[in-house]
Design an enzyme around this catalytic site. Structure first.
Site, PDB file in Angstrom:
ATOM      1  N   SER A   1       0.829  -1.155  -0.087  1.00  0.00           N
ATOM      2  CA  SER A   1      -0.243  -0.006   0.027  1.00  0.00           C
ATOM      3  C   SER A   1       1.053   1.229   0.091  1.00  0.00           C
ATOM      4  O   SER A   1       1.882   1.436   0.517  1.00  0.00           O
ATOM      5  CB  SER A   1      -1.021  -0.052   1.315  1.00  0.00           C
ATOM      6  OG  SER A   1      -1.883  -1.134   1.340  1.00  0.00           O
TER       7      SER A   1
HETATM    8  N1  SAH Z   1      -1.271  -4.737   3.758  1.00  0.00           N
HETATM    9  C1  SAH Z   1      -0.202  -4.868   2.533  1.00  0.00           C
HETATM   10  C2  SAH Z   1      -0.996  -4.705   1.545  1.00  0.00           C
HETATM   11  C3  SAH Z   1      -1.401  -5.824   0.821  1.00  0.00           C
HETATM   12  S1  SAH Z   1      -2.347  -5.743  -0.600  1.00  0.00           S
HETATM   13  C4  SAH Z   1       0.709  -3.843   2.733  1.00  0.00           C
HETATM   14  O1  SAH Z   1       1.169  -3.441   3.957  1.00  0.00           O
HETATM   15  O2  SAH Z   1       1.262  -3.371   1.882  1.00  0.00           O
HETATM   16  C5  SAH Z   1      -3.774  -6.615  -0.334  1.00  0.00           C
HETATM   17  C6  SAH Z   1      -3.480  -8.051   0.453  1.00  0.00           C
HETATM   18  O3  SAH Z   1      -4.813  -8.596   0.680  1.00  0.00           O
HETATM   19  C7  SAH Z   1      -3.024  -9.119  -0.772  1.00  0.00           C
HETATM   20  O4  SAH Z   1      -1.940  -9.807  -0.385  1.00  0.00           O
HETATM   21  C8  SAH Z   1      -4.224 -10.104  -0.938  1.00  0.00           C
HETATM   22  O5  SAH Z   1      -3.793 -11.294  -1.276  1.00  0.00           O
HETATM   23  C9  SAH Z   1      -4.750  -9.841   0.317  1.00  0.00           C
HETATM   24  N2  SAH Z   1      -6.182 -10.353   0.206  1.00  0.00           N
HETATM   25  C10 SAH Z   1      -7.068 -10.367  -0.594  1.00  0.00           C
HETATM   26  N3  SAH Z   1      -8.088 -10.922  -0.348  1.00  0.00           N
HETATM   27  C11 SAH Z   1      -8.065 -11.446   0.955  1.00  0.00           C
HETATM   28  C12 SAH Z   1      -8.704 -12.182   2.054  1.00  0.00           C
HETATM   29  N4  SAH Z   1     -10.062 -12.653   1.471  1.00  0.00           N
HETATM   30  N5  SAH Z   1      -8.139 -12.548   3.116  1.00  0.00           N
HETATM   31  C13 SAH Z   1      -7.039 -12.268   3.463  1.00  0.00           C
HETATM   32  N6  SAH Z   1      -5.997 -11.549   2.436  1.00  0.00           N
HETATM   33  C14 SAH Z   1      -6.701 -11.213   1.300  1.00  0.00           C
END
Ligand code: SAH
Length: 219
Positions: free
Chosen positions: A69
């Site tokens: 993010s």
């Molecule tokens: N929080 C992270 C951003 C990750 S992007 C950061 O600090 O940069 C969003 C993430 O959500 C991805 O890794 C994706 O695999 C996850 N995601 C999507 N749907 C999900 C679900 N149902 N349960 C858990 N994770 C999920």
């Protein structure tokens, strides 16, 4: 893998201080949130080839079609949860990705749970958090749409992937007086802050954002 936590020019205090200045210019005012972001070495969480861009205010690819993010969005979401000087308390992150946001949350509260559905990403998050000696984040490989019933209720919930509507399990696992922030929508998305007040939920809409979708099941 040998992850260097400090020592690069790009990790210099000055580069990080510039990122914090930009966040202030964009309207982030919570000093605790700014300090938490300043304390986390973001370059540890991005691919080595992208490390020189770690302190730009942009989302960056993580692999598996996912992105780390944008710092502004991380700051904005956490600031909204802490509005009015309220502590994060026991917090749940859905979509841990590489663990960056969980590391920021861990600067602000003792109890951090983070769920990720892609196993290799969860493994990366584990390594990254270990590299910065952040051991209090409890990570779980699971479908975050179902929350984390074994650790509920949560004072705050932060969702890093966009859903069309609020997953009912997450609402259920929010403590009385608890707050949740999540992106809602598909092609166009907006952050929604949800506060549980007794039987009622109050929803406030915030910034337009762009997140990967909240998917079903695990892989
Ligand atoms: N929080 C992270 C951003 C990750 S992007 C950061 O600090 O940069 C969003 C993430 O959500 C991805 O890794 C994706 O695999 C996850 N995601 C999507 N749907 C999900 C679900 N149902 N349960 C858990 N994770 C999920």
């Amino acid at each position: 893998m040998n992850r260097v936590v400090s020592g690069f020019g790009m990790t210099s205090q000055r580069t990080r201080a510039r990122m914090i200045e930009r966040l202030r210019e964009q309207g982030i005012v919570d000093e605790d949130v700014l300090a938490a972001i300043a304390a986390v070495p973001r370059h540890v969480f991005v691919e080595e080839a992208l490390a020189s861009r770690a302190y730009e205010d942009t989302a960056l690819p993580l692999g598996f079609s996912q992105t780390i993010s944008q710092p502004y969005v991380v700051a904005k979401m956490i600031e909204a949860l802490c509005a009015g000087g309220r502590p994060l308390g026991k917090t749940l992150e859905i979509g841990a990705g590489c663990g960056y946001q969980a590391a920021v949350l861990a600067q602000l509260t003792e109890q951090v749970y983070a769920v990720e559905r892609i196993a290799p990403l969860l493994a990366k998050a584990k390594l990254n958090l270990r590299a910065i000696k952040q051991l209090k984040v409890r990570l779980k490989h699971a479908d975050g749409r179902l929350g984390l019933p074994e650790a509920a209720p949560f004072d705050t919930i932060i969702v890093a992937a966009a859903a069309l509507r609020v997953p009912p399990a997450l609402l259920q696992q929010l403590a009385a007086g608890g707050r949740m922030i999540l992106p809602l929508g598909a092609a166009t998305q907006q952050l929604a802050l949800i506060e549980k007040r007794g039987e009622d939920c109050v929803e406030t809409r915030l910034d337009a954002v762009r997140f990967v979708p909240l998917l079903t099941g695990v892989e």
